[in-house]
Write an enzyme that holds these catalytic residues in place. Structure first.
Site, PDB file in Angstrom:
ATOM      1  N   HIS A  62       4.603 -52.425   6.319  1.00  0.00           N
ATOM      2  CA  HIS A  62       3.190 -52.368   5.921  1.00  0.00           C
ATOM      3  C   HIS A  62       2.988 -51.935   4.467  1.00  0.00           C
ATOM      4  O   HIS A  62       1.897 -51.525   4.099  1.00  0.00           O
ATOM      5  CB  HIS A  62       2.419 -51.435   6.869  1.00  0.00           C
ATOM      6  CG  HIS A  62       2.342 -51.961   8.268  1.00  0.00           C
ATOM      7  ND1 HIS A  62       2.008 -51.181   9.356  1.00  0.00           N
ATOM      8  CD2 HIS A  62       2.544 -53.215   8.757  1.00  0.00           C
ATOM      9  CE1 HIS A  62       2.017 -51.930  10.450  1.00  0.00           C
ATOM     10  NE2 HIS A  62       2.348 -53.156  10.121  1.00  0.00           N
ATOM     11  N   GLY A  73       7.481 -42.416  17.361  1.00  0.00           N
ATOM     12  CA  GLY A  73       6.179 -42.022  16.814  1.00  0.00           C
ATOM     13  C   GLY A  73       5.245 -43.183  16.509  1.00  0.00           C
ATOM     14  O   GLY A  73       4.512 -43.136  15.527  1.00  0.00           O
ATOM     15  N   THR A  74       5.277 -44.194  17.355  1.00  0.00           N
ATOM     16  CA  THR A  74       4.324 -45.293  17.179  1.00  0.00           C
ATOM     17  C   THR A  74       3.601 -45.574  18.491  1.00  0.00           C
ATOM     18  O   THR A  74       4.221 -45.528  19.560  1.00  0.00           O
ATOM     19  CB  THR A  74       4.991 -46.582  16.639  1.00  0.00           C
ATOM     20  OG1 THR A  74       4.022 -47.638  16.619  1.00  0.00           O
ATOM     21  CG2 THR A  74       6.205 -47.018  17.442  1.00  0.00           C
ATOM     22  N   ARG A 108      -5.593 -40.284  -0.101  1.00  0.00           N
ATOM     23  CA  ARG A 108      -4.388 -40.255   0.746  1.00  0.00           C
ATOM     24  C   ARG A 108      -3.125 -40.025  -0.085  1.00  0.00           C
ATOM     25  O   ARG A 108      -2.206 -39.341   0.341  1.00  0.00           O
ATOM     26  CB  ARG A 108      -4.262 -41.571   1.525  1.00  0.00           C
ATOM     27  CG  ARG A 108      -5.329 -41.699   2.597  1.00  0.00           C
ATOM     28  CD  ARG A 108      -4.983 -42.767   3.585  1.00  0.00           C
ATOM     29  NE  ARG A 108      -3.847 -42.407   4.418  1.00  0.00           N
ATOM     30  CZ  ARG A 108      -3.056 -43.281   5.016  1.00  0.00           C
ATOM     31  NH1 ARG A 108      -3.258 -44.559   4.863  1.00  0.00           N
ATOM     32  NH2 ARG A 108      -2.065 -42.873   5.769  1.00  0.00           N
ATOM     33  N   CYS A 114      -3.085 -59.425 -17.170  1.00  0.00           N
ATOM     34  CA  CYS A 114      -4.089 -60.492 -17.022  1.00  0.00           C
ATOM     35  C   CYS A 114      -5.483 -59.943 -16.725  1.00  0.00           C
ATOM     36  O   CYS A 114      -6.408 -60.716 -16.493  1.00  0.00           O
ATOM     37  CB  CYS A 114      -3.657 -61.460 -15.926  1.00  0.00           C
ATOM     38  SG  CYS A 114      -3.878 -60.778 -14.269  1.00  0.00           S
TER      39      CYS A 114
HETATM   40  P1  OAD Z   1      -0.651 -44.463  15.585  1.00  0.00           P
HETATM   41  O1  OAD Z   1      -1.547 -43.446  14.990  1.00  0.00           O
HETATM   42  O2  OAD Z   1      -1.280 -45.629  16.258  1.00  0.00           O
HETATM   43  O3  OAD Z   1       0.330 -43.776  16.639  1.00  0.00           O
HETATM   44  C1  OAD Z   1       1.028 -42.596  16.342  1.00  0.00           C
HETATM   45  C2  OAD Z   1       1.900 -42.243  17.526  1.00  0.00           C
HETATM   46  O4  OAD Z   1       2.692 -41.126  17.177  1.00  0.00           O
HETATM   47  C3  OAD Z   1       1.147 -41.878  18.815  1.00  0.00           C
HETATM   48  O5  OAD Z   1       1.681 -42.637  19.890  1.00  0.00           O
HETATM   49  C4  OAD Z   1       1.430 -40.380  18.983  1.00  0.00           C
HETATM   50  O6  OAD Z   1       1.535 -40.001  20.352  1.00  0.00           O
HETATM   51  C5  OAD Z   1       2.771 -40.246  18.294  1.00  0.00           C
HETATM   52  N1  OAD Z   1       3.071 -38.901  17.751  1.00  0.00           N
HETATM   53  C6  OAD Z   1       2.231 -38.017  17.172  1.00  0.00           C
HETATM   54  N2  OAD Z   1       2.890 -36.930  16.740  1.00  0.00           N
HETATM   55  C7  OAD Z   1       4.203 -37.125  17.046  1.00  0.00           C
HETATM   56  C8  OAD Z   1       5.386 -36.361  16.856  1.00  0.00           C
HETATM   57  N3  OAD Z   1       5.381 -35.178  16.243  1.00  0.00           N
HETATM   58  N4  OAD Z   1       6.553 -36.880  17.307  1.00  0.00           N
HETATM   59  C9  OAD Z   1       6.587 -38.079  17.937  1.00  0.00           C
HETATM   60  N5  OAD Z   1       5.501 -38.836  18.135  1.00  0.00           N
HETATM   61  C10 OAD Z   1       4.328 -38.389  17.694  1.00  0.00           C
HETATM   62  O7  OAD Z   1       0.340 -44.926  14.419  1.00  0.00           O
HETATM   63  P2  OAD Z   1       1.208 -46.270  14.302  1.00  0.00           P
HETATM   64  O8  OAD Z   1       1.742 -46.700  15.615  1.00  0.00           O
HETATM   65  O9  OAD Z   1       2.180 -46.049  13.201  1.00  0.00           O
HETATM   66  O10 OAD Z   1      -1.268 -49.984   9.750  1.00  0.00           O
HETATM   67  O11 OAD Z   1       0.106 -47.304  13.822  1.00  0.00           O
HETATM   68  C11 OAD Z   1       0.509 -48.611  13.477  1.00  0.00           C
HETATM   69  C12 OAD Z   1      -0.298 -49.113  12.301  1.00  0.00           C
HETATM   70  O12 OAD Z   1      -1.700 -48.962  12.569  1.00  0.00           O
HETATM   71  C13 OAD Z   1      -0.101 -48.332  11.022  1.00  0.00           C
HETATM   72  O13 OAD Z   1       1.046 -48.738  10.297  1.00  0.00           O
HETATM   73  C14 OAD Z   1      -1.352 -48.644  10.247  1.00  0.00           C
HETATM   74  C15 OAD Z   1      -2.370 -48.530  11.364  1.00  0.00           C
HETATM   75  O14 OAD Z   1      -3.522 -49.286  11.179  1.00  0.00           O
HETATM   76  C16 OAD Z   1      -1.456 -50.232   8.440  1.00  0.00           C
HETATM   77  O15 OAD Z   1      -1.717 -49.382   7.629  1.00  0.00           O
HETATM   78  C17 OAD Z   1      -1.301 -51.657   8.084  1.00  0.00           C
END
Ligand code: OAD
Length: 247
Positions: free
Chosen positions: A118, A187-188, A69, A150
């Protein structure tokens, strides 16, 4: 993009904005998101790669995945959404950027004081003495890096499932969500807590909450409005609007 008059007016006038970003903001840079039919967690098992016990069982495998990654992330660039947020920070008096992303792209785009909920893939630390190491390079002979102080095992500075968030970071994020006038959740998928509680906290405390996403999510029914579309297209337009007002 259909911006309501209320948001237009608020965006013009406010000096207090808090932003939460997720993997979707980096999708247009070429970093895969986690959920959805093509997301990382549809192909890989988080319990084997993002879990402390799994790391202790098989640190080689987990390091292999994070090195893979890292390479991808090193080869991509921040996109117009990251740059728009870095610029917005310059235009607003009280601005807080909170991210769930570990890809460092906000910082590379010029954002300052980013609250990383995170962790950050560019950092690692020793599980024994806790000392931080920048950007560990893992040699092929010795796949799992060890601490030079260590000899403890070094792990990526990423919050894995079931782990606590970095000390003080969520507290600072909650305070910003509590105090802001406008909260943008970008984007979450808003399914991972406690990050997903931040827009709800903001709304409870009177902020106007706007979601920017390609699709409706778990929290769409709890926000004031959802702007459907790509963050890399919507954010530059919003920030341009603010810039024009500032003259
Ligand atoms: P997700 O993969 O769960 O969600 C990504 C979101 O971005 C979705 O709702 C998509 O519809 C949206 N999306 C995709 N492309 C986009 C774009 N061009 N513009 C706007 N939106 C877009 O990702 P997160 O919500 O970030 O945790 O996931 C949360 C956590 O789950 C992450 O931080 C990670 C994962 O396990 C850790 O690594 C601890």
């Amino acid at each position: 993009m259909n911006i309501s008059d209320k948001l237009r007016l608020l965006f013009h006038n406010t000096e207090s904005i808090c932003v939460l970003t997720g993997a979707g903001i980096s999708a247009e840079s070429g970093v895969e998101t986690f959920r959805g039919s093509n997301g990382l967690w549809s192909k890989l098992k988080p319990e084997e790669l993002a879990d402390f016990n799994a790391f202790m069982r098989n640190p080689e495998l987990v390091w292999e995945w994070y090195n893979y990654r890292k390479k991808i992330i090193h080869n991509v660039k921040p996109n117009p959404a990251h740059f728009a947020l870095a610029h917005l920070q310059e235009l607003v008096k009280d601005f807080t950027l909170i991210t769930q992303n570990i890809d460092n792209l906000h910082i590379r785009a010029g954002s300052k004081n980013v609250l990383e909920l995170h962790g950050n893939i560019e950092r690692s630390y020793c599980i024994d003495c806790g000392k931080f190491v920048a950007d560990v390079e893992v040699s092929l002979e010795n796949k799992v890096p060890h601490c030079q102080f260590c000899n403890g095992i070094i792990r990526p500075d990423i919050v894995w499932f079931g782990e606590m968030l970095p000390e003080g970071v969520f507290e600072a994020a909650t305070e910003a969500a509590n105090q802001c006038e406008l909260f943008l959740t970008i984007g979450t998928s808003a399914v991972v807590y406690p990050a997903a509680s931040l827009p709800l906290i903001a709304r409870e405390n009177g902020a106007y909450v706007v979601e920017i996403n390609m699709e409706r999510t778990e929290i769409s029914h709890s926000v004031n409005e959802t702007l459907l579309g790509k963050a890399g297209e919507i954010l530059p337009q919003l920030v341009k609007m603010k810039e024009e007002i500032k003259g």
